[in-house]
Motif scaffolding. Sequence first.
Motif, PDB file in Angstrom:
ATOM      1  N   GLY A   1       1.125  -0.098  -2.237  1.00 52.73           N
ATOM      2  CA  GLY A   1       0.504  -1.302  -2.632  1.00 52.73           C
ATOM      3  C   GLY A   1       1.671  -2.516  -2.102  1.00 52.73           C
ATOM      4  O   GLY A   1       0.614  -3.906  -1.804  1.00 52.73           O
ATOM      5  N   PRO A   2       2.893  -2.979  -3.266  1.00 51.40           N
ATOM      6  CA  PRO A   2       3.428  -3.727  -2.871  1.00 51.40           C
ATOM      7  C   PRO A   2       4.186  -4.289  -2.013  1.00 51.40           C
ATOM      8  O   PRO A   2       4.350  -5.950  -1.698  1.00 51.40           O
ATOM      9  CB  PRO A   2       5.080  -3.456  -4.065  1.00 51.40           C
ATOM     10  CG  PRO A   2       4.012  -2.043  -4.318  1.00 51.40           C
ATOM     11  CD  PRO A   2       3.718  -1.556  -3.999  1.00 51.40           C
TER      12      PRO A   2
ATOM     13  N   LEU B   1       2.745  -8.153   0.003  1.00 54.83           N
ATOM     14  CA  LEU B   1       3.822  -9.416   0.077  1.00 54.83           C
ATOM     15  C   LEU B   1       3.190  -9.244   1.091  1.00 54.83           C
ATOM     16  O   LEU B   1       3.408 -10.956   1.924  1.00 54.83           O
ATOM     17  CB  LEU B   1       5.225  -8.237   0.485  1.00 54.83           C
ATOM     18  CG  LEU B   1       6.272  -9.046   0.716  1.00 54.83           C
ATOM     19  CD1 LEU B   1       6.511  -9.673   0.548  1.00 54.83           C
ATOM     20  CD2 LEU B   1       7.532  -8.041   0.799  1.00 54.83           C
ATOM     21  N   LEU B   2       2.726  -8.526   2.162  1.00 55.74           N
ATOM     22  CA  LEU B   2       2.421  -9.236   3.780  1.00 55.74           C
ATOM     23  C   LEU B   2       1.546 -10.179   3.289  1.00 55.74           C
ATOM     24  O   LEU B   2       1.246 -11.233   4.551  1.00 55.74           O
ATOM     25  CB  LEU B   2       2.364  -7.546   4.601  1.00 55.74           C
ATOM     26  CG  LEU B   2       2.763  -6.724   4.771  1.00 55.74           C
ATOM     27  CD1 LEU B   2       2.656  -5.693   5.843  1.00 55.74           C
ATOM     28  CD2 LEU B   2       3.986  -7.912   6.343  1.00 55.74           C
ATOM     29  N   GLY B   3       0.562  -9.662   2.325  1.00 57.69           N
ATOM     30  CA  GLY B   3      -1.022 -10.517   2.928  1.00 57.69           C
ATOM     31  C   GLY B   3       0.057 -12.348   2.192  1.00 57.69           C
ATOM     32  O   GLY B   3      -0.488 -12.793   2.645  1.00 57.69           O
TER      33      GLY B   3
ATOM     34  N   LEU C   1       8.814  -1.479  11.127  1.00 61.27           N
ATOM     35  CA  LEU C   1       8.601  -1.289  10.018  1.00 61.27           C
ATOM     36  C   LEU C   1       7.080  -1.283   9.049  1.00 61.27           C
ATOM     37  O   LEU C   1       6.492  -0.312   8.848  1.00 61.27           O
ATOM     38  CB  LEU C   1       9.457  -1.633   9.396  1.00 61.27           C
ATOM     39  CG  LEU C   1       9.624  -1.195   7.235  1.00 61.27           C
ATOM     40  CD1 LEU C   1      10.078   0.239   8.093  1.00 61.27           C
ATOM     41  CD2 LEU C   1      10.703  -1.239   6.560  1.00 61.27           C
ATOM     42  N   GLY C   2       6.701  -2.323   9.405  1.00 60.28           N
ATOM     43  CA  GLY C   2       5.346  -3.069   7.787  1.00 60.28           C
ATOM     44  C   GLY C   2       3.418  -1.914   9.333  1.00 60.28           C
ATOM     45  O   GLY C   2       3.474  -1.439   7.857  1.00 60.28           O
TER      46      GLY C   2
ATOM     47  N   PHE D   1      -4.960  -8.477   2.086  1.00 62.44           N
ATOM     48  CA  PHE D   1      -3.704  -7.579   1.522  1.00 62.44           C
ATOM     49  C   PHE D   1      -3.418  -7.781  -0.016  1.00 62.44           C
ATOM     50  O   PHE D   1      -2.947  -6.627  -0.594  1.00 62.44           O
ATOM     51  CB  PHE D   1      -2.243  -7.885   2.893  1.00 62.44           C
ATOM     52  CG  PHE D   1      -2.549  -7.221   3.917  1.00 62.44           C
ATOM     53  CD1 PHE D   1      -2.277  -5.993   4.404  1.00 62.44           C
ATOM     54  CD2 PHE D   1      -2.171  -7.564   4.888  1.00 62.44           C
ATOM     55  CE1 PHE D   1      -2.362  -5.321   4.773  1.00 62.44           C
ATOM     56  CE2 PHE D   1      -1.886  -7.455   6.096  1.00 62.44           C
ATOM     57  CZ  PHE D   1      -1.824  -5.802   6.415  1.00 62.44           C
ATOM     58  N   LEU D   2      -3.776  -9.321  -0.058  1.00 61.01           N
ATOM     59  CA  LEU D   2      -3.526  -9.575  -1.736  1.00 61.01           C
ATOM     60  C   LEU D   2      -4.476  -8.721  -2.312  1.00 61.01           C
ATOM     61  O   LEU D   2      -3.661  -8.441  -3.936  1.00 61.01           O
ATOM     62  CB  LEU D   2      -3.579 -11.080  -1.601  1.00 61.01           C
ATOM     63  CG  LEU D   2      -2.643 -11.643  -1.231  1.00 61.01           C
ATOM     64  CD1 LEU D   2      -2.545 -12.883  -0.979  1.00 61.01           C
ATOM     65  CD2 LEU D   2      -1.237 -11.596  -2.057  1.00 61.01           C
ATOM     66  N   ALA D   3      -5.226  -8.634  -1.886  1.00 59.53           N
ATOM     67  CA  ALA D   3      -6.422  -7.375  -2.807  1.00 59.53           C
ATOM     68  C   ALA D   3      -5.819  -6.405  -2.662  1.00 59.53           C
ATOM     69  O   ALA D   3      -6.577  -5.273  -3.568  1.00 59.53           O
ATOM     70  CB  ALA D   3      -7.940  -8.107  -2.046  1.00 59.53           C
TER      71      ALA D   3
END
Length: 254
Positions: free
Chosen positions: A98-99, A103-105, A150-151, A250-252
Amino acid sequence: MSDPFVTLAVASGATFALAVLSAVAGFGGGVLLLPVFTALFGLRVAVPILTLTQLSSNGSRVWLNRRDVHWPLVGWFALGAVPFAAGGGLLLAHAPLGPLKRLLGAFLIAMVLWRRRDPKPRRDPKPQRDPKPRRSPARVFAAVGASSGLGSALLGSVGPLTAPFFLAYGLTRAAYIGTEAAAALVLHLSKIAGYGAGALLTREVLLYGAALTPAALLGAWAGRKLVGRISDKVFVTLVESGLLVAGALFLAGL
């Protein structure tokens, strides 16, 4: 969905549609497929299935654009991507996703805003006669490969994470699509090694991955037919719009 045939039909339709998008924009299909696959299969199964699907999709895009691939960039990207993607594959079962998604968003949206300050892609005026000016910025792609490796291993796809760097380097159309796909192909192969070591490549994952391959290949072919019909300006706008959509997803937390 409890009916495997309905599940496969929905997944195949989404795979085809988003493979077309990936073939035109060079990215986006994996990011938008992740919420669909997660709803159908659950996150821990969806990520390896998505990787297998992307393997065929990216492989076809590399082949279709093979004459325009910038292989030195792919080499620098692989230097960072291979170890981090394989390691991320082993961490998938325990990582707090989740975090990382949020962060990516935020990063993706920030990259679009940064690019708007100088929206024209950087071009090398002598790409064939004097390759030296490309070498220094190309080294940046080792770090890009490490972070996206990694992501991607944890989230299934972070294609938009790499898109601003390939665009800023000056790649457009076939060169951008083929080079980004070749880099992604290296990344996905490394992830598969990590998933295999982590016992995530189950029978269900392998069967769905194989069943969705035709839809991914057909979508890549259809998208290739469309990409030559749009201007560079429209192309970049399409890519940046996809970045904003991916960042919002991603933020959602999707």
